[in-house]
Design a protein around this motif. Structure first.
Motif, PDB file in Angstrom:
ATOM      1  N   GLY A  33      36.011 -77.703  38.389  1.00 19.89           N
ATOM      2  CA  GLY A  33      37.795 -78.533  38.609  1.00 19.89           C
ATOM      3  C   GLY A  33      37.941 -79.411  39.243  1.00 19.89           C
ATOM      4  O   GLY A  33      37.064 -79.766  40.363  1.00 19.89           O
ATOM      5  N   ASP A  34      38.511 -79.601  39.103  1.00 18.21           N
ATOM      6  CA  ASP A  34      39.363 -80.994  39.592  1.00 18.21           C
ATOM      7  C   ASP A  34      39.963 -80.794  41.045  1.00 18.21           C
ATOM      8  O   ASP A  34      41.322 -80.473  41.038  1.00 18.21           O
ATOM      9  CB  ASP A  34      40.475 -82.395  39.327  1.00 18.21           C
ATOM     10  N   LEU A  35      39.277 -80.822  42.231  1.00 24.63           N
ATOM     11  CA  LEU A  35      40.469 -80.416  43.853  1.00 24.63           C
ATOM     12  C   LEU A  35      40.242 -81.028  44.056  1.00 24.63           C
ATOM     13  O   LEU A  35      41.312 -80.999  44.720  1.00 24.63           O
ATOM     14  CB  LEU A  35      39.020 -79.157  44.484  1.00 24.63           C
TER      15      LEU A  35
ATOM     16  N   ARG B 153      36.232 -85.116  36.167  1.00 28.21           N
ATOM     17  CA  ARG B 153      36.014 -84.270  36.268  1.00 28.21           C
ATOM     18  C   ARG B 153      34.304 -84.853  35.269  1.00 28.21           C
ATOM     19  O   ARG B 153      33.340 -84.581  35.002  1.00 28.21           O
ATOM     20  CB  ARG B 153      35.297 -82.856  37.169  1.00 28.21           C
ATOM     21  N   ARG B 154      35.396 -84.421  34.184  1.00 28.91           N
ATOM     22  CA  ARG B 154      34.798 -84.580  32.874  1.00 28.91           C
ATOM     23  C   ARG B 154      34.016 -86.308  32.456  1.00 28.91           C
ATOM     24  O   ARG B 154      32.556 -86.193  32.534  1.00 28.91           O
ATOM     25  CB  ARG B 154      35.052 -84.699  31.656  1.00 28.91           C
ATOM     26  N   ALA B 155      34.426 -87.609  33.134  1.00 25.89           N
ATOM     27  CA  ALA B 155      33.786 -87.953  33.850  1.00 25.89           C
ATOM     28  C   ALA B 155      32.782 -88.498  34.704  1.00 25.89           C
ATOM     29  O   ALA B 155      31.837 -89.046  33.977  1.00 25.89           O
ATOM     30  CB  ALA B 155      34.584 -89.380  33.971  1.00 25.89           C
TER      31      ALA B 155
ATOM     32  N   GLY C 215      24.858 -78.023  36.042  1.00 23.32           N
ATOM     33  CA  GLY C 215      25.430 -77.882  34.036  1.00 23.32           C
ATOM     34  C   GLY C 215      25.922 -78.718  34.119  1.00 23.32           C
ATOM     35  O   GLY C 215      26.020 -78.485  32.928  1.00 23.32           O
ATOM     36  N   ALA C 216      26.494 -79.880  34.790  1.00 23.02           N
ATOM     37  CA  ALA C 216      27.313 -80.412  33.985  1.00 23.02           C
ATOM     38  C   ALA C 216      26.340 -80.920  32.491  1.00 23.02           C
ATOM     39  O   ALA C 216      27.268 -81.583  32.002  1.00 23.02           O
ATOM     40  CB  ALA C 216      27.140 -82.091  35.027  1.00 23.02           C
ATOM     41  N   GLU C 217      25.367 -81.273  32.164  1.00 23.15           N
ATOM     42  CA  GLU C 217      24.842 -82.116  31.705  1.00 23.15           C
ATOM     43  C   GLU C 217      25.174 -81.302  30.083  1.00 23.15           C
ATOM     44  O   GLU C 217      25.450 -81.550  29.056  1.00 23.15           O
ATOM     45  CB  GLU C 217      23.322 -82.672  31.570  1.00 23.15           C
ATOM     46  N   LYS C 218      25.029 -79.538  30.111  1.00 19.55           N
ATOM     47  CA  LYS C 218      24.375 -79.095  29.233  1.00 19.55           C
ATOM     48  C   LYS C 218      26.546 -78.892  29.024  1.00 19.55           C
ATOM     49  O   LYS C 218      26.407 -78.567  27.207  1.00 19.55           O
ATOM     50  CB  LYS C 218      24.264 -77.505  29.733  1.00 19.55           C
TER      51      LYS C 218
ATOM     52  N   ASN D 135      27.778 -81.955  27.242  1.00 16.24           N
ATOM     53  CA  ASN D 135      27.475 -81.512  25.380  1.00 16.24           C
ATOM     54  C   ASN D 135      28.369 -80.674  24.518  1.00 16.24           C
ATOM     55  O   ASN D 135      28.483 -81.501  23.656  1.00 16.24           O
ATOM     56  CB  ASN D 135      25.878 -81.790  25.614  1.00 16.24           C
ATOM     57  N   GLU D 136      28.284 -79.975  25.463  1.00 18.55           N
ATOM     58  CA  GLU D 136      29.327 -78.559  24.975  1.00 18.55           C
ATOM     59  C   GLU D 136      30.327 -79.325  24.235  1.00 18.55           C
ATOM     60  O   GLU D 136      31.464 -78.998  23.607  1.00 18.55           O
ATOM     61  CB  GLU D 136      28.917 -77.386  25.596  1.00 18.55           C
ATOM     62  N   ILE D 137      31.403 -79.791  25.626  1.00 18.88           N
ATOM     63  CA  ILE D 137      32.679 -80.265  25.813  1.00 18.88           C
ATOM     64  C   ILE D 137      32.891 -81.293  23.869  1.00 18.88           C
ATOM     65  O   ILE D 137      33.927 -81.453  23.287  1.00 18.88           O
ATOM     66  CB  ILE D 137      33.357 -80.802  26.943  1.00 18.88           C
ATOM     67  N   LYS D 138      31.522 -81.446  24.127  1.00 19.33           N
ATOM     68  CA  LYS D 138      31.992 -83.362  23.202  1.00 19.33           C
ATOM     69  C   LYS D 138      31.454 -82.574  21.685  1.00 19.33           C
ATOM     70  O   LYS D 138      31.960 -82.689  20.511  1.00 19.33           O
ATOM     71  CB  LYS D 138      30.562 -84.142  23.842  1.00 19.33           C
ATOM     72  N   ASN D 139      30.551 -81.552  22.007  1.00 18.88           N
ATOM     73  CA  ASN D 139      29.911 -81.337  20.046  1.00 18.88           C
ATOM     74  C   ASN D 139      30.168 -80.409  19.962  1.00 18.88           C
ATOM     75  O   ASN D 139      29.984 -79.720  18.741  1.00 18.88           O
ATOM     76  CB  ASN D 139      28.228 -81.859  20.379  1.00 18.88           C
ATOM     77  N   GLY D 140      30.594 -79.313  20.384  1.00 15.47           N
ATOM     78  CA  GLY D 140      31.427 -78.310  20.738  1.00 15.47           C
ATOM     79  C   GLY D 140      29.978 -76.740  21.018  1.00 15.47           C
ATOM     80  O   GLY D 140      28.720 -77.175  20.726  1.00 15.47           O
TER      81      GLY D 140
END
Lengths: 126, 378
Positions: B80-82, B269-271, B277-280, B283-288
């Motif tokens: 989350g963006d705190l 946070r996405r940027a 687990g950010a990498e995974k 990637n899921e946000i980008k590719n589903g």
């Protein structure tokens, strides 16, 4: 109501000749709470004593209704699925689940009479 | 009935009140909790949506986290963006593990009060609280100190009359925005109010010292329209509102993307990444993701419960229901669960395997009953 018999799973059966009417007891409906869904068996379904015959669901959980005796279902209570709350308001009357033709009336001897069932419930509540 | 003493269950500061109100007490997350009162689950549910319900959620974990860079520190554990939290704002976020799985979901509040600039308030799930707090304290050792509020109770006042009821005691509470928090005095008792909840309705959560909790609860219950509501209705209310139950709908094997919780991860946070687990997850946000949490509406009257298998039209298993039952306000079956992503589009026909039969159903939005959170008009 001396012609009523009860199971340890809190079903009742009322005998008229070779036909028994089956439902769940006042105690059972109170334990289940607000009943929101009922599934009754179709005519012709063969059931065994202690076998799954119908379904009753409260908001929280689904429960099986077991047949107290073996036999052939003659009729499910067609009005019950549209008014499942009848099981709460009149469990041992209008809230009946199904009528069954008994395969072996001697199975009734295995069931409790009203006095024995009331004693059984009092012990459960303890 | 389970024997409380024999099972070593904890009780909340409202235990005597529950018993005096005729509650049916059950073990839940190590506590003896009221599952329903004499009104019953169905009526308690409908009462909350029509008027207002009071819930005891004191079993949940409350703590404060303090440190010079407490916001940056906690951001290393949650997506989350705190940093964008204004003083007095609350954020729903997720504790993640290195595989991107969800350790718990939680509420993080940035207090507005002077002297609390380096503090965050946390509210976590009851069943996870010991693990969560050990995880946070351990990971942030040297950067932030965690102090649990061991004796604080937590009440929830939920429903369309909640603001009017609360305004009788705290006049400006009615003006609080959804997802904001402030301290206040309730009949002289220091409380922390949160404009939040777990029912989809407007309302408050109220943190109060344990020894004063019964007095606050009794005062609220004495107001017209306020009834005590148990965990049974709490579950059916949150299910109709499409809100996840930790341990059923989300857990360490589900990712935010799979759980349809991408919205908790803000653009910064996405940027930047920088959460477990950010990498995974990015990637899921980008590719589903391979599977997705969806709402499931059975077309008949039969409720489908948790763990019900979901099939496509050809009898192939495509997923499982994680929470399901009867929705009193929806007046029919309501459920959520996971399906392979190819079947996640709203309107997709699916089958639910209940007692050996394939029951027709379709994918819907998980929000069966519209949220009625309070938003200020200008």
């Amino acid at each position: 109501m001396s012609d009523m018999r009860f199971t340890k799973d809190h079903e009742w059966i009322k005998i008229e000749g070779k036909i028994g009417t089956v439902g769940i007891t006042q105690f059972a409906q109170g334990q289940l709470g607000d009943i929101v869904f009922v599934e009754v068996p179709a005519a012709g379904k063969q059931v065994k004593a202690g076998g799954e015959a119908a379904v009753v669901e409260s908001v929280k959980a689904a429960s099986e209704v077991y047949s107290p005796v073996s036999g052939t279902v003659k009729e499910g209570n067609a009005g019950l699925p549209d008014a499942p709350e009848t099981v709460n308001s009149d469990p041992e009357g209008a809230g009946w689940f199904f009528k069954i033709e008994l395969a072996d009336p001697k199975e009734l001897d295995q069931l409790m009479d009203k006095a024995a069932y009331e004693k059984f419930v009092a012990e459960q509540n303890h | 009935m389970p024997d409380t003493a024999a099972e070593n269950l904890k009780s909340t500061p409202l235990n005597d009140l529950h018993v005096s109100l005729g509650a049916k007490m059950v073990p839940f997350a190590g506590y003896s909790m009221p599952v329903q009162y004499p009104m019953g689950v169905l009526k308690e549910h409908l009462h909350t949506r029509a008027q207002t319900g009071l819930f005891d959620v004191s079993h949940m974990g409350q703590a404060e986290l303090t440190g010079n860079d407490v916001i940056a520190a906690l951001e290393t554990l949650v997506p989350g963006d705190l940093k964008s939290l204004a003083p007095g704002q609350i954020r729903y976020t997720l504790l993640l593990n290195e595989a991107g799985g969800i350790i718990d979901d939680l509420m993080v509040t940035r207090p507005a009060e002077a002297g609390k600039e380096n503090t965050l308030y946390l509210v976590v799930n009851a069943a996870c609280k010991d693990g969560d707090f050990a995880h946070i304290a351990g990971k942030l050792e040297g950067r932030a100190q965690l102090a649990r509020f061991e004796d604080a109770a937590l009440l929830a006042l939920q429903g369309p009359m909640a603001a009017k009821v609360m305004a009788q005691f705290i006049p400006d509470a009615a003006d609080m925005e959804f997802m904001t928090s402030r301290t206040a005095k309730f009949e002289g008792i220091p409380v922390r109010l949160f404009r939040s909840g777990y029912t989809g309705e407007d309302g408050y959560e109220i943190s109060v010292p344990g020894k004063e909790a019964a007095r606050v609860a009794k005062t609220l219950l004495a107001q017209p329209g306020v009834a005590p509501i148990g965990l049974g209705a709490r579950d059916s209310l949150r299910l109709e509102a499409g809100l996840c139950l930790y341990g059923s709908d989300i857990d360490t094997t589900t990712t935010p993307s799979e759980a349809a919780l991408n919205w908790v991860i803000g653009p910064r946070r996405r940027a930047e990444g920088g959460f477990p687990g950010a990498e995974k997850i990015l990637n899921e946000i980008k590719n589903g993701p391979a599977r997705k949490r969806v709402g499931i509406k059975a077309l008949g009257r039969t409720p489908a419960r948790g763990h019900t298998e979901i099939q496509d039209g050809n009898g192939k298993r495509i997923g499982e229901i994680t929470s399901g039952g009867f929705g009193p306000s929806a007046n029919g079956p309501v459920a959520m669960g996971y399906v392979e992503s190819a079947f996640a589009k709203v309107g997709t026909p699916i089958s639910l395997m209940v007692r050996g039969s394939a029951l027709p159903a379709e994918v819907v939005s998980p929000t069966f009953v519209a949220h009625r959170y309070f938003k200020k008009k200008n």
